[in-house]
Design a protein around this motif. Structure first.
Motif, PDB file in Angstrom:
ATOM      1  N   ILE A   9       0.844  -1.193   0.000  1.00 19.99           N
ATOM      2  CA  ILE A   9       0.000   0.000   0.000  1.00 19.99           C
ATOM      3  C   ILE A   9       0.877   1.240   0.000  1.00 19.99           C
ATOM      4  CG2 ILE A   9      -1.816   1.270   1.222  1.00 19.99           C
ATOM      5  CD1 ILE A   9      -2.543  -1.445   2.554  1.00 19.99           C
ATOM      6  N   ALA A  10       0.571   2.155  -0.927  1.00 21.72           N
ATOM      7  CA  ALA A  10       1.190   3.479  -0.953  1.00 21.72           C
ATOM      8  C   ALA A  10       0.108   4.447  -0.496  1.00 21.72           C
ATOM      9  CB  ALA A  10       1.672   3.818  -2.360  1.00 21.72           C
ATOM     10  N   THR A  11       0.357   5.120   0.618  1.00 24.08           N
ATOM     11  CA  THR A  11      -0.692   5.935   1.229  1.00 24.08           C
ATOM     12  C   THR A  11      -0.105   7.103   2.007  1.00 24.08           C
ATOM     13  OG1 THR A  11      -2.643   5.852   2.678  1.00 24.08           O
ATOM     14  CG2 THR A  11      -0.762   4.462   3.300  1.00 24.08           C
ATOM     15  N   ASP A  12      -0.976   8.050   2.341  1.00 26.52           N
ATOM     16  CA  ASP A  12      -0.588   9.144   3.225  1.00 26.52           C
ATOM     17  C   ASP A  12      -1.260   8.977   4.590  1.00 26.52           C
ATOM     18  OD1 ASP A  12      -3.205   9.707   2.526  1.00 26.52           O
ATOM     19  OD2 ASP A  12      -2.805  11.728   1.793  1.00 26.52           O
ATOM     20  N   ALA A  13      -1.823   7.795   4.840  1.00 30.80           N
ATOM     21  CA  ALA A  13      -2.535   7.522   6.098  1.00 30.80           C
ATOM     22  C   ALA A  13      -1.835   6.397   6.856  1.00 30.80           C
ATOM     23  CB  ALA A  13      -3.977   7.122   5.798  1.00 30.80           C
ATOM     24  N   ALA A  14      -2.104   6.310   8.132  1.00 28.25           N
ATOM     25  CA  ALA A  14      -1.623   5.183   8.931  1.00 28.25           C
ATOM     26  C   ALA A  14      -2.541   3.993   8.644  1.00 28.25           C
ATOM     27  CB  ALA A  14      -1.664   5.535  10.415  1.00 28.25           C
ATOM     28  N   VAL A  15      -1.924   2.845   8.338  1.00 26.00           N
ATOM     29  CA  VAL A  15      -2.698   1.654   7.996  1.00 26.00           C
ATOM     30  C   VAL A  15      -2.200   0.492   8.840  1.00 26.00           C
ATOM     31  CG1 VAL A  15      -3.291   0.039   6.152  1.00 26.00           C
ATOM     32  CG2 VAL A  15      -3.025   2.465   5.628  1.00 26.00           C
ATOM     33  N   GLU A  16      -3.131  -0.221   9.472  1.00 24.64           N
ATOM     34  CA  GLU A  16      -2.796  -1.418  10.234  1.00 24.64           C
ATOM     35  C   GLU A  16      -2.851  -2.620   9.299  1.00 24.64           C
ATOM     36  OE1 GLU A  16      -1.892  -1.792  13.468  1.00 24.64           O
ATOM     37  OE2 GLU A  16      -1.859   0.401  13.633  1.00 24.64           O
ATOM     38  N   THR A  17      -1.692  -3.167   8.957  1.00 23.53           N
ATOM     39  CA  THR A  17      -1.628  -4.305   8.054  1.00 23.53           C
ATOM     40  C   THR A  17      -0.248  -4.949   8.139  1.00 23.53           C
ATOM     41  OG1 THR A  17      -1.840  -5.038   5.754  1.00 23.53           O
ATOM     42  CG2 THR A  17      -0.921  -2.842   6.102  1.00 23.53           C
ATOM     43  N   ALA A  18      -0.191  -6.200   7.759  1.00 22.79           N
ATOM     44  CA  ALA A  18       1.099  -6.882   7.647  1.00 22.79           C
ATOM     45  C   ALA A  18       1.735  -6.644   6.282  1.00 22.79           C
ATOM     46  CB  ALA A  18       0.907  -8.389   7.871  1.00 22.79           C
ATOM     47  N   LEU A  19       0.986  -6.042   5.355  1.00 20.01           N
ATOM     48  CA  LEU A  19       1.518  -5.737   4.026  1.00 20.01           C
ATOM     49  C   LEU A  19       2.553  -4.617   4.114  1.00 20.01           C
ATOM     50  CD1 LEU A  19      -1.790  -5.625   1.918  1.00 20.01           C
ATOM     51  CD2 LEU A  19      -0.078  -7.450   1.949  1.00 20.01           C
ATOM     52  N   PRO A  20       3.487  -4.571   3.161  1.00 20.86           N
ATOM     53  CA  PRO A  20       4.409  -3.425   3.114  1.00 20.86           C
ATOM     54  C   PRO A  20       3.621  -2.139   2.858  1.00 20.86           C
ATOM     55  CG  PRO A  20       5.083  -5.156   1.564  1.00 20.86           C
ATOM     56  CD  PRO A  20       3.757  -5.553   2.123  1.00 20.86           C
ATOM     57  N   VAL A  21       4.027  -1.068   3.530  1.00 22.31           N
ATOM     58  CA  VAL A  21       3.378   0.234   3.369  1.00 22.31           C
ATOM     59  C   VAL A  21       4.460   1.273   3.122  1.00 22.31           C
ATOM     60  CG1 VAL A  21       1.954   2.006   4.477  1.00 22.31           C
ATOM     61  CG2 VAL A  21       1.481  -0.416   4.908  1.00 22.31           C
ATOM     62  N   ALA A  22       4.211   2.169   2.171  1.00 20.28           N
ATOM     63  CA  ALA A  22       5.125   3.286   1.889  1.00 20.28           C
ATOM     64  C   ALA A  22       4.297   4.556   1.780  1.00 20.28           C
ATOM     65  CB  ALA A  22       5.896   3.036   0.598  1.00 20.28           C
ATOM     66  N   HIS A  23       4.899   5.675   2.148  1.00 23.29           N
ATOM     67  CA  HIS A  23       4.209   6.957   2.008  1.00 23.29           C
ATOM     68  C   HIS A  23       4.177   7.343   0.536  1.00 23.29           C
ATOM     69  CE1 HIS A  23       3.195  11.208   2.316  1.00 23.29           C
ATOM     70  NE2 HIS A  23       2.686  10.887   3.511  1.00 23.29           N
ATOM     71  N   LEU A  24       3.103   7.981   0.131  1.00 25.78           N
ATOM     72  CA  LEU A  24       2.937   8.401  -1.266  1.00 25.78           C
ATOM     73  C   LEU A  24       4.090   9.265  -1.764  1.00 25.78           C
ATOM     74  CD1 LEU A  24      -0.875   9.295  -1.295  1.00 25.78           C
ATOM     75  CD2 LEU A  24       0.238   7.455  -2.576  1.00 25.78           C
ATOM     76  N   ASP A  25       4.720  10.006  -0.880  1.00 25.21           N
ATOM     77  CA  ASP A  25       5.827  10.881  -1.287  1.00 25.21           C
ATOM     78  C   ASP A  25       7.193  10.208  -1.236  1.00 25.21           C
ATOM     79  OD1 ASP A  25       4.247  13.100  -1.896  1.00 25.21           O
ATOM     80  OD2 ASP A  25       4.210  13.755   0.199  1.00 25.21           O
ATOM     81  N   ASP A  26       7.262   8.974  -0.750  1.00 22.35           N
ATOM     82  CA  ASP A  26       8.529   8.242  -0.695  1.00 22.35           C
ATOM     83  C   ASP A  26       8.650   7.399  -1.969  1.00 22.35           C
ATOM     84  OD1 ASP A  26      10.810   6.799  -0.142  1.00 22.35           O
ATOM     85  OD2 ASP A  26      10.196   6.261   1.914  1.00 22.35           O
ATOM     86  N   ILE A  27       9.020   8.076  -3.034  1.00 21.59           N
ATOM     87  CA  ILE A  27       9.022   7.451  -4.368  1.00 21.59           C
ATOM     88  C   ILE A  27       9.982   6.267  -4.428  1.00 21.59           C
ATOM     89  CG2 ILE A  27       9.399   7.879  -6.832  1.00 21.59           C
ATOM     90  CD1 ILE A  27       6.881   9.220  -5.472  1.00 21.59           C
ATOM     91  N   ALA A  28      11.130   6.369  -3.801  1.00 26.00           N
ATOM     92  CA  ALA A  28      12.077   5.248  -3.809  1.00 26.00           C
ATOM     93  C   ALA A  28      11.478   4.029  -3.112  1.00 26.00           C
ATOM     94  CB  ALA A  28      13.387   5.657  -3.143  1.00 26.00           C
ATOM     95  N   ALA A  29      10.776   4.226  -2.009  1.00 29.70           N
ATOM     96  CA  ALA A  29      10.161   3.108  -1.288  1.00 29.70           C
ATOM     97  C   ALA A  29       9.013   2.510  -2.100  1.00 29.70           C
ATOM     98  CB  ALA A  29       9.661   3.561   0.082  1.00 29.70           C
ATOM     99  N   VAL A  30       8.231   3.348  -2.758  1.00 28.63           N
ATOM    100  CA  VAL A  30       7.136   2.845  -3.590  1.00 28.63           C
ATOM    101  C   VAL A  30       7.705   2.033  -4.757  1.00 28.63           C
ATOM    102  CG1 VAL A  30       5.223   3.486  -5.119  1.00 28.63           C
ATOM    103  CG2 VAL A  30       5.525   4.687  -2.942  1.00 28.63           C
ATOM    104  N   ALA A  31       8.754   2.561  -5.403  1.00 27.41           N
ATOM    105  CA  ALA A  31       9.382   1.852  -6.524  1.00 27.41           C
ATOM    106  C   ALA A  31       9.939   0.506  -6.059  1.00 27.41           C
ATOM    107  CB  ALA A  31      10.481   2.704  -7.140  1.00 27.41           C
ATOM    108  N   ALA A  32      10.589   0.486  -4.906  1.00 24.16           N
ATOM    109  CA  ALA A  32      11.137  -0.766  -4.375  1.00 24.16           C
ATOM    110  C   ALA A  32      10.015  -1.757  -4.073  1.00 24.16           C
ATOM    111  CB  ALA A  32      11.956  -0.490  -3.119  1.00 24.16           C
TER     112      ALA A  32
END
Length: 175
Positions: free
Chosen positions: A132-155
């Motif tokens: 999930i790429a989001t600007d919100a706090a999410v409770e999940t076991a899935l990987p989460v990246a902030h929408l503005d962290d482009i390197a993390a989203v790409a990874a």
């Protein structure tokens, strides 16, 4: 060829995010293409131009070519919309195909979620969502990246991508 999707509600920022991720991935030496799902009535052609006239006259396919690009337009003429696996088989080989939309298809996806959109998350109901790429706090076991962290989203996209063969096997026989 690897495939990863971006899925989310309209207004979540999928296209904006993709426009920021693509240059990063290209800068890392990847060759990539994009498949975008559009709504029913879209056109890439210009009314009145020769190619438009050919299509309006009944041609099933019209290929337009120039020194800068070529485009193949295929009219369905009442046939069923092709599923994502069928469309991917028509594409030239690249390292990564990013799919925007097609949220009901069986490919792995990164959900794009924007809190201000006021829409619920898709991931609890879609087992193909791998992050999930989001600007919100999410409770999940899935990987989460902030929408503005482009390197993390790409990874996250690269780490979750599936092979075209795996997608074809997963999508076989489904409607």
């Amino acid at each position: 060829m690897k495939v990863i999707g971006l899925a989310g509600w309209s207004g979540a920022g999928k296209t904006t995010l993709l426009s920021r991720v693509i240059p990063l991935l290209l800068g890392n030496g990847l060759r990539l293409s994009v498949v975008k799902h559009a709504h029913h009535h879209f056109d890439v052609d210009v009314p009145g131009k020769d190619s438009w006239v050919h299509r309006q006259s009944g041609a099933t396919e019209v290929l337009v070519s120039s020194a800068n690009r070529w485009a193949l337009m295929h009219e369905l003429r009442g046939a069923a919309e092709p599923r994502l696996p069928e469309l991917l088989k028509k594409m030239s080989p690249v390292d990564l195909v990013i799919v925007e939309g097609f949220k009901a298809e069986p490919h792995r996806k990164i959900e794009v979620h924007r809190a201000a959109n006021g829409k619920p998350l898709l991931f609890p109901g879609d087992p193909a969502i791998a992050g999930i790429a989001t600007d919100a706090a999410v409770e999940t076991a899935l990987p989460v990246a902030h929408l503005d962290d482009i390197a993390a989203v790409a990874a996250m996209m690269l780490g979750s991508a599936m092979s075209l063969e795996e997608l074809l096997a997963r999508g076989a026989g489904e409607s």
